[in-house]
Design a protein around this motif. Structure first.
Motif, mmCIF file in Angstrom:
data_model
loop_
_atom_site.group_PDB
_atom_site.id
_atom_site.type_symbol
_atom_site.label_atom_id
_atom_site.label_comp_id
_atom_site.label_asym_id
_atom_site.label_seq_id
_atom_site.Cartn_x
_atom_site.Cartn_y
_atom_site.Cartn_z
ATOM 1 N N LEU A 90 0.880 8.999 -9.670
ATOM 2 C CA LEU A 90 0.655 7.855 -10.081
ATOM 3 C C LEU A 90 0.810 7.093 -11.417
ATOM 4 C CD1 LEU A 90 -0.523 6.610 -6.676
ATOM 5 C CD2 LEU A 90 1.641 6.178 -6.962
ATOM 6 N N SER A 91 -0.648 8.207 -11.741
ATOM 7 C CA SER A 91 -0.590 7.859 -13.240
ATOM 8 C C SER A 91 0.674 8.242 -14.471
ATOM 9 C CB SER A 91 -1.667 8.973 -14.283
ATOM 10 O OG SER A 91 -2.428 9.151 -14.940
ATOM 11 N N ALA A 92 1.264 8.910 -13.680
ATOM 12 C CA ALA A 92 2.285 9.783 -14.729
ATOM 13 C C ALA A 92 3.731 8.595 -14.365
ATOM 14 C CB ALA A 92 3.257 11.214 -13.729
ATOM 15 N N MET A 93 3.118 7.883 -12.895
ATOM 16 C CA MET A 93 4.585 6.644 -12.976
ATOM 17 C C MET A 93 4.035 5.344 -13.583
ATOM 18 S SD MET A 93 5.752 7.465 -8.879
ATOM 19 C CE MET A 93 6.411 5.874 -8.422
ATOM 20 N N GLY A 94 3.050 5.478 -14.022
ATOM 21 C CA GLY A 94 2.956 4.733 -14.742
ATOM 22 C C GLY A 94 2.940 4.166 -15.702
ATOM 23 N N ALA B 164 3.240 -2.529 -7.523
ATOM 24 C CA ALA B 164 2.925 -1.553 -6.237
ATOM 25 C C ALA B 164 2.001 -0.098 -7.597
ATOM 26 C CB ALA B 164 3.453 -1.077 -5.633
ATOM 27 N N VAL B 165 2.628 0.339 -8.331
ATOM 28 C CA VAL B 165 1.822 1.588 -9.353
ATOM 29 C C VAL B 165 1.059 0.942 -9.735
ATOM 30 C CG1 VAL B 165 2.553 3.183 -11.019
ATOM 31 C CG2 VAL B 165 4.340 2.392 -8.963
ATOM 32 N N ALA B 166 1.084 0.279 -10.433
ATOM 33 C CA ALA B 166 0.195 -1.125 -11.363
ATOM 34 C C ALA B 166 -1.260 -0.806 -10.710
ATOM 35 C CB ALA B 166 0.311 -2.202 -12.021
ATOM 36 N N GLU B 167 -0.712 -1.584 -9.564
ATOM 37 C CA GLU B 167 -1.973 -1.891 -8.351
ATOM 38 C C GLU B 167 -2.938 0.085 -8.071
ATOM 39 O OE1 GLU B 167 -4.166 -5.209 -7.595
ATOM 40 O OE2 GLU B 167 -2.797 -4.859 -9.297
ATOM 41 N N LEU B 168 -2.047 0.437 -7.367
ATOM 42 C CA LEU B 168 -2.623 1.633 -6.887
ATOM 43 C C LEU B 168 -3.470 2.705 -8.258
ATOM 44 C CD1 LEU B 168 0.474 2.594 -4.756
ATOM 45 C CD2 LEU B 168 -2.216 2.104 -4.312
ATOM 46 N N ASN B 169 -2.778 2.701 -9.018
ATOM 47 C CA ASN B 169 -3.060 3.146 -10.598
ATOM 48 C C ASN B 169 -5.135 2.780 -10.804
ATOM 49 O OD1 ASN B 169 -2.190 5.538 -11.564
ATOM 50 N ND2 ASN B 169 -0.618 4.334 -12.048
ATOM 51 N N THR C 181 -11.217 3.095 -10.366
ATOM 52 C CA THR C 181 -12.204 1.974 -9.734
ATOM 53 C C THR C 181 -13.106 2.356 -8.656
ATOM 54 O OG1 THR C 181 -11.024 0.443 -9.196
ATOM 55 C CG2 THR C 181 -11.692 1.196 -11.781
ATOM 56 N N GLY C 182 -11.988 2.988 -7.304
ATOM 57 C CA GLY C 182 -12.158 2.986 -5.958
ATOM 58 C C GLY C 182 -12.871 4.265 -6.074
ATOM 59 N N GLU D 280 -6.647 -3.523 1.053
ATOM 60 C CA GLU D 280 -6.894 -3.599 -1.079
ATOM 61 C C GLU D 280 -6.143 -2.524 -0.741
ATOM 62 O OE1 GLU D 280 -9.799 -5.119 -2.659
ATOM 63 O OE2 GLU D 280 -10.949 -4.453 -0.563
ATOM 64 N N PHE D 281 -6.639 -1.043 -0.820
ATOM 65 C CA PHE D 281 -5.638 0.151 -1.283
ATOM 66 C C PHE D 281 -3.941 0.119 -0.341
ATOM 67 C CE2 PHE D 281 -4.277 3.982 -0.527
ATOM 68 C CZ PHE D 281 -3.944 4.852 -2.481
ATOM 69 N N TYR D 282 -4.334 0.005 0.805
ATOM 70 C CA TYR D 282 -3.109 0.434 1.890
ATOM 71 C C TYR D 282 -2.102 -0.719 1.745
ATOM 72 C CZ TYR D 282 -5.392 4.487 3.362
ATOM 73 O OH TYR D 282 -6.138 6.270 2.914
ATOM 74 N N ALA D 283 -2.533 -1.416 1.293
ATOM 75 C CA ALA D 283 -1.740 -3.019 0.890
ATOM 76 C C ALA D 283 -0.631 -2.410 0.093
ATOM 77 C CB ALA D 283 -2.725 -3.552 0.567
ATOM 78 N N CYS D 284 -1.232 -1.927 -1.023
ATOM 79 C CA CYS D 284 -0.516 -1.697 -2.369
ATOM 80 C C CYS D 284 0.017 -0.207 -1.621
ATOM 81 C CB CYS D 284 -1.503 -1.953 -3.217
ATOM 82 S SG CYS D 284 -2.277 -2.833 -4.228
ATOM 83 N N CYS D 285 -0.639 0.254 -0.895
ATOM 84 C CA CYS D 285 0.254 2.222 -0.809
ATOM 85 C C CYS D 285 1.974 1.285 0.359
ATOM 86 C CB CYS D 285 -0.341 2.944 0.191
ATOM 87 S SG CYS D 285 -1.840 3.628 -0.131
ATOM 88 N N ALA D 286 1.920 0.623 0.901
ATOM 89 C CA ALA D 286 2.411 -0.089 2.510
ATOM 90 C C ALA D 286 4.339 -0.967 0.699
ATOM 91 C CB ALA D 286 2.094 -1.264 2.949
ATOM 92 N N ASP D 287 3.375 -1.685 0.073
ATOM 93 C CA ASP D 287 4.439 -2.072 -0.824
ATOM 94 C C ASP D 287 5.059 -1.107 -1.619
ATOM 95 O OD1 ASP D 287 5.203 -4.620 -1.115
ATOM 96 O OD2 ASP D 287 4.247 -5.248 -2.965
#
Length: 204
Positions: free
Chosen positions: A40-44, A55-60, A65-66, A180-187
């Motif tokens: 995901l960092s490479a996709m940012g 979604a990528v920005a939120e997951l990164n 931090t998590g 939180e995290f998994y809402a972004c994964c599903a998006d």
């Protein structure tokens, strides 16, 4: 399109589906977290679609931090704990029929039989669980070279089962106070399937 280009597209699709599957098929561990951070960092900063970019920005942000324990706890609450009031279903039947083991599962099992796909040994989830269906898509892409009809099967899987179920799944997680995290994964999942649908229907 020439053969090397087609092979590279297939490899890219498989890698993306494998990433998406890894979010939902099992509880995360340190290895999966490290892998997610790398991919995901490479996709940012890339420009794909607004939905995927968000979604990528939120997951990164979450992965930067998590802590692993927090993400594992969220996974357990949402997908495993039988007593959790925040549990979110993961089967296509639930979203398309309103209950597990509904007519969608019957149709999906018939689809699997038509395409000679059997459940992998050791997989305990229902065939129409989202993580399992993502694995089925990977199988169909891998078979595309020797079975051209696989492309049509991919379209059927996406349009009739995976796409609509994942859109509902993403909404359910977006509405969950625990996700939180998994809402972004599903998006990310639902957003990528929009691209896949365009790809597959354009090639039909």
């Amino acid at each position: 399109m020439n053969e090397p280009a087609e092979r590279e597209i297939a490899r890219t699709r498989i890698r993306f589906f494998d990433l998406l599957k890894s979010f939902f098929l099992a509880e995360p561990d340190a290895e999966s977290l490290s892998r997610w951070r790398g991919i995901l960092s490479a996709m940012g900063g890339t420009m794909i679609t607004p939905r995927l970019d968000r979604a990528v920005a939120e997951l990164n942000r979450f992965l930067a931090t998590g802590k692993l324990g927090e993400i594992r706890d969220e996974y357990y609450t949402l997908f495993i704990d039988p007593y959790s009031e925040q549990r979110v279903p993961t089967t296509a039947s639930w979203y398309l029929d309103g209950r597990n083991f509904g007519p969608t599962l019957v149709r999906y099992r018939a689809f699997l039989m038509e395409n000679g796909i059997v459940r992998r040994e050791g997989v305990e989830e229902s065939e129409d669980a989202i993580g399992v269906m993502l694995d089925t898509m990977i199988t169909l892409i891998e078979e595309e070279k020797k079975a051209p009809a696989s492309r049509r099967a991919q379209e059927r899987l996406l349009v009739h089962f995976l796409g609509p179920a994942c859109e509902h799944f993403a909404r359910a997680l977006a509405d969950s106070p625990r996700a939180e995290f998994y809402a972004c994964c599903a998006d990310l999942l639902a957003g990528y399937l929009e691209i896949e649908e365009e790809l597959l229907t354009a090639a039909a």
